[in-house]
Design a protein around this motif. Structure first.
Motif, mmCIF file in Angstrom:
data_model
loop_
_atom_site.group_PDB
_atom_site.id
_atom_site.type_symbol
_atom_site.label_atom_id
_atom_site.label_comp_id
_atom_site.label_asym_id
_atom_site.label_seq_id
_atom_site.Cartn_x
_atom_site.Cartn_y
_atom_site.Cartn_z
ATOM 1 N N LEU A 267 49.210 28.941 40.480
ATOM 2 C CA LEU A 267 50.569 29.423 40.249
ATOM 3 C C LEU A 267 50.557 30.879 39.798
ATOM 4 O O LEU A 267 51.360 31.698 40.246
ATOM 5 N N ALA A 268 49.613 31.220 38.905
ATOM 6 C CA ALA A 268 49.512 32.596 38.421
ATOM 7 C C ALA A 268 49.204 33.547 39.570
ATOM 8 O O ALA A 268 49.770 34.646 39.656
ATOM 9 N N GLN A 269 48.335 33.142 40.475
ATOM 10 C CA GLN A 269 47.993 33.967 41.632
ATOM 11 C C GLN A 269 49.216 34.199 42.514
ATOM 12 O O GLN A 269 49.480 35.319 42.958
ATOM 13 N N LEU A 270 49.980 33.161 42.749
ATOM 14 C CA LEU A 270 51.179 33.285 43.579
ATOM 15 C C LEU A 270 52.225 34.194 42.934
ATOM 16 O O LEU A 270 52.948 34.916 43.623
ATOM 17 N N ALA A 271 52.304 34.146 41.598
ATOM 18 C CA ALA A 271 53.304 34.938 40.887
ATOM 19 C C ALA A 271 52.833 36.363 40.608
ATOM 20 O O ALA A 271 53.633 37.205 40.185
ATOM 21 N N GLY A 272 51.540 36.624 40.812
ATOM 22 C CA GLY A 272 51.026 37.969 40.581
ATOM 23 C C GLY A 272 50.821 38.300 39.124
ATOM 24 O O GLY A 272 50.948 39.467 38.720
ATOM 25 N N VAL A 273 50.513 37.287 38.299
ATOM 26 C CA VAL A 273 50.236 37.522 36.887
ATOM 27 C C VAL A 273 48.882 36.919 36.554
ATOM 28 O O VAL A 273 48.334 36.126 37.328
ATOM 29 N N SER A 274 48.356 37.274 35.399
ATOM 30 C CA SER A 274 47.061 36.718 35.010
ATOM 31 C C SER A 274 47.223 35.263 34.589
ATOM 32 O O SER A 274 48.294 34.829 34.181
ATOM 33 N N VAL A 275 46.110 34.528 34.683
ATOM 34 C CA VAL A 275 46.135 33.122 34.280
ATOM 35 C C VAL A 275 46.470 33.009 32.794
ATOM 36 O O VAL A 275 47.246 32.146 32.378
ATOM 37 N N ALA A 276 45.901 33.916 31.994
ATOM 38 C CA ALA A 276 46.151 33.877 30.550
ATOM 39 C C ALA A 276 47.626 34.121 30.248
ATOM 40 O O ALA A 276 48.214 33.463 29.379
ATOM 41 N N TYR A 277 48.233 35.055 31.002
ATOM 42 C CA TYR A 277 49.653 35.370 30.781
ATOM 43 C C TYR A 277 50.518 34.170 31.128
ATOM 44 O O TYR A 277 51.402 33.777 30.356
ATOM 45 N N TYR A 278 50.249 33.561 32.294
ATOM 46 C CA TYR A 278 51.067 32.419 32.690
ATOM 47 C C TYR A 278 50.858 31.239 31.740
ATOM 48 O O TYR A 278 51.809 30.547 31.370
ATOM 49 N N THR A 279 49.604 31.029 31.325
ATOM 50 C CA THR A 279 49.316 29.922 30.397
ATOM 51 C C THR A 279 50.091 30.105 29.108
ATOM 52 O O THR A 279 50.673 29.148 28.573
ATOM 53 N N ARG A 280 50.117 31.335 28.597
ATOM 54 C CA ARG A 280 50.856 31.617 27.362
ATOM 55 C C ARG A 280 52.349 31.318 27.545
ATOM 56 O O ARG A 280 52.995 30.739 26.669
ATOM 57 N N LEU A 281 52.879 31.697 28.718
ATOM 58 C CA LEU A 281 54.297 31.449 28.992
ATOM 59 C C LEU A 281 54.573 29.944 29.092
ATOM 60 O O LEU A 281 55.545 29.438 28.529
ATOM 61 N N GLU A 282 53.704 29.220 29.793
ATOM 62 C CA GLU A 282 53.921 27.781 29.955
ATOM 63 C C GLU A 282 53.791 27.048 28.624
ATOM 64 O O GLU A 282 54.355 25.979 28.431
ATOM 65 N N GLN A 283 53.043 27.634 27.701
ATOM 66 C CA GLN A 283 52.921 27.036 26.368
ATOM 67 C C GLN A 283 54.145 27.323 25.502
ATOM 68 O O GLN A 283 54.222 26.873 24.363
ATOM 69 N N GLY A 284 55.106 28.074 26.062
ATOM 70 C CA GLY A 284 56.360 28.325 25.366
ATOM 71 C C GLY A 284 56.470 29.681 24.715
ATOM 72 O O GLY A 284 57.479 29.993 24.086
ATOM 73 N N ASN A 285 55.438 30.519 24.873
ATOM 74 C CA ASN A 285 55.478 31.853 24.271
ATOM 75 C C ASN A 285 56.012 32.849 25.296
ATOM 76 O O ASN A 285 55.273 33.342 26.153
ATOM 77 N N ALA A 286 57.311 33.139 25.219
ATOM 78 C CA ALA A 286 57.949 34.043 26.190
ATOM 79 C C ALA A 286 58.221 35.417 25.591
ATOM 80 O O ALA A 286 58.978 36.205 26.165
ATOM 81 N N GLN A 287 57.580 35.712 24.471
ATOM 82 C CA GLN A 287 57.835 36.996 23.810
ATOM 83 C C GLN A 287 57.479 38.163 24.725
ATOM 84 O O GLN A 287 56.371 38.251 25.235
ATOM 85 N N GLY A 288 58.437 39.033 24.951
ATOM 86 C CA GLY A 288 58.198 40.233 25.744
ATOM 87 C C GLY A 288 58.192 40.034 27.242
ATOM 88 O O GLY A 288 57.939 40.972 27.983
ATOM 89 N N VAL A 289 58.467 38.834 27.730
ATOM 90 C CA VAL A 289 58.440 38.595 29.172
ATOM 91 C C VAL A 289 59.584 39.362 29.839
ATOM 92 O O VAL A 289 60.689 39.449 29.313
ATOM 93 N N SER A 290 59.292 39.942 30.993
ATOM 94 C CA SER A 290 60.293 40.744 31.698
ATOM 95 C C SER A 290 61.042 39.903 32.716
ATOM 96 O O SER A 290 60.572 38.841 33.153
ATOM 97 N N VAL A 291 62.213 40.389 33.119
ATOM 98 C CA VAL A 291 62.998 39.715 34.152
ATOM 99 C C VAL A 291 62.212 39.667 35.454
ATOM 100 O O VAL A 291 62.246 38.672 36.186
ATOM 101 N N GLU A 292 61.481 40.752 35.755
ATOM 102 C CA GLU A 292 60.712 40.821 37.003
ATOM 103 C C GLU A 292 59.640 39.720 37.049
ATOM 104 O O GLU A 292 59.429 39.080 38.084
#
Length: 298
Positions: A55-80
């Motif tokens: 999923l991270a590869q498809l979205a163009g983000v790092s695995v660590a970034y996506y994992t952090r987001l899926e764990q509920g940490n959306a601090q600083g996430v951009s609309v893009e």
């Protein structure tokens, strides 16, 4: 103090971080590699759906970034980034909006729950629409106002305590509503979709938390529908009814947002012109609000 979480479990007060976690996890689990153009290997997967790294590869983000987001940490996430993840997950417009609300939710604050008021002109409009069933529904699926023919079709809500004038409680907890809707499950799912959207808009609504907790305890159907985390926005369609007095009814419906209040909607049911439902609705109107309690004439 313990309370029922929005997922129906006992624990802390509802937390939008947990809601974000569950929503992303369930959206990822429903996708297969072939759905998003990834090659399919013969090796059996240990978990359903896409892996986080895929999923991270498809979205163009790092695995660590996506994992952090899926764990509920959306601090600083951009609309893009949210847009990219929504595209990778093949989210619908309603799901995309829900994701954005969950990710951009403000820190928890104590919420003051104000009564939902229906404007007087809107009540007058309901009375004018006397040839079709119409009602106003608010946050938490609460039924706020209705006209005479809505009471004839759905039941005389005036006789119910205010807390029971709620679509979720009626459809999931009252057997007569299972009999009224030909496709009861479809109606039930639409209510759950609406409650999920409310949870995204108002993550700290204590009354919504109580409602979801009550239904999760009392209804197995609600519990598994809520656990899917599905969100869709239904604004029109056709519903089939089996009314105890007039028999089969096929009624289209339209949902209109009321003014600038995203929590209130006017719902109008109407028959297709020249269909048998036109005459059936006329007959129902002649009986009035108590029609659901009357015995059909042999």
């Amino acid at each position: 103090m313990e309370s029922l979480d929005l997922d129906g479990s006992v624990g802390r007060t509802p937390d939008h971080r947990a809601e974000l976690n569950e929503f992303l996890r369930t959206r990822r689990a429903r996708l297969k590699p072939q759905n998003v153009g990834l090659p399919v290997s013969g090796r059996k997967r240990r978990v359903p759906g896409l892996r986080r790294e895929e999923l991270a590869q498809l979205a163009g983000v790092s695995v660590a970034y996506y994992t952090r987001l899926e764990q509920g940490n959306a601090q600083g996430v951009s609309v893009e980034v949210l847009d990219s993840i929504a595209r990778a997950l093949l989210l619908s417009d309603a799901e995309h909006t829900h994701l954005t609300r969950l990710a951009k939710a403000k820190p928890r604050t104590k919420q003051v729950v104000r009564p939902q008021e229906v404007r007087t002109p809107l009540r007058h409009l309901l009375d004018i629409l006397d040839a079709v069933p119409a009602y106003v529904v608010g946050r938490r699926a609460e039924i706020l106002a209705w006209n005479r023919l809505a009471a004839a079709l759905f039941g005389d809500w005036e006789e119910l305590p205010v807390a029971e004038r709620n679509w979720a409680r009626l459809v999931f907890l009252r057997p007569e509503y299972r009999d009224l809707y030909v496709d009861w499950e479809r109606k039930a799912r639409e209510i759950v979709y609406a409650l999920r959207m409310d949870a995204g808009r108002h993550p700290d609504d204590p009354r919504l938390s109580v409602l979801v907790g009550e239904l999760s305890v009392k209804s197995d159907d609600f519990r598994w529908m809520w656990a899917t985390h599905d969100v869709r926005e239904k604004i029109h369609g056709v519903m089939e009814f089996h009314h105890g007095l007039v028999g089969e009814l096929s009624l289209a419906y339209e949902l209109f947002k009321v003014g600038n209040d995203n929590d209130q909607s006017l719902v109008v049911h109407y028959p297709v012109p020249d269909s048998p439902s036109v005459e059936a609705l006329r007959l129902l109107a002649s009986w009035g609000p108590g029609a659901t309690r009357r015995t059909p004439v042999a």
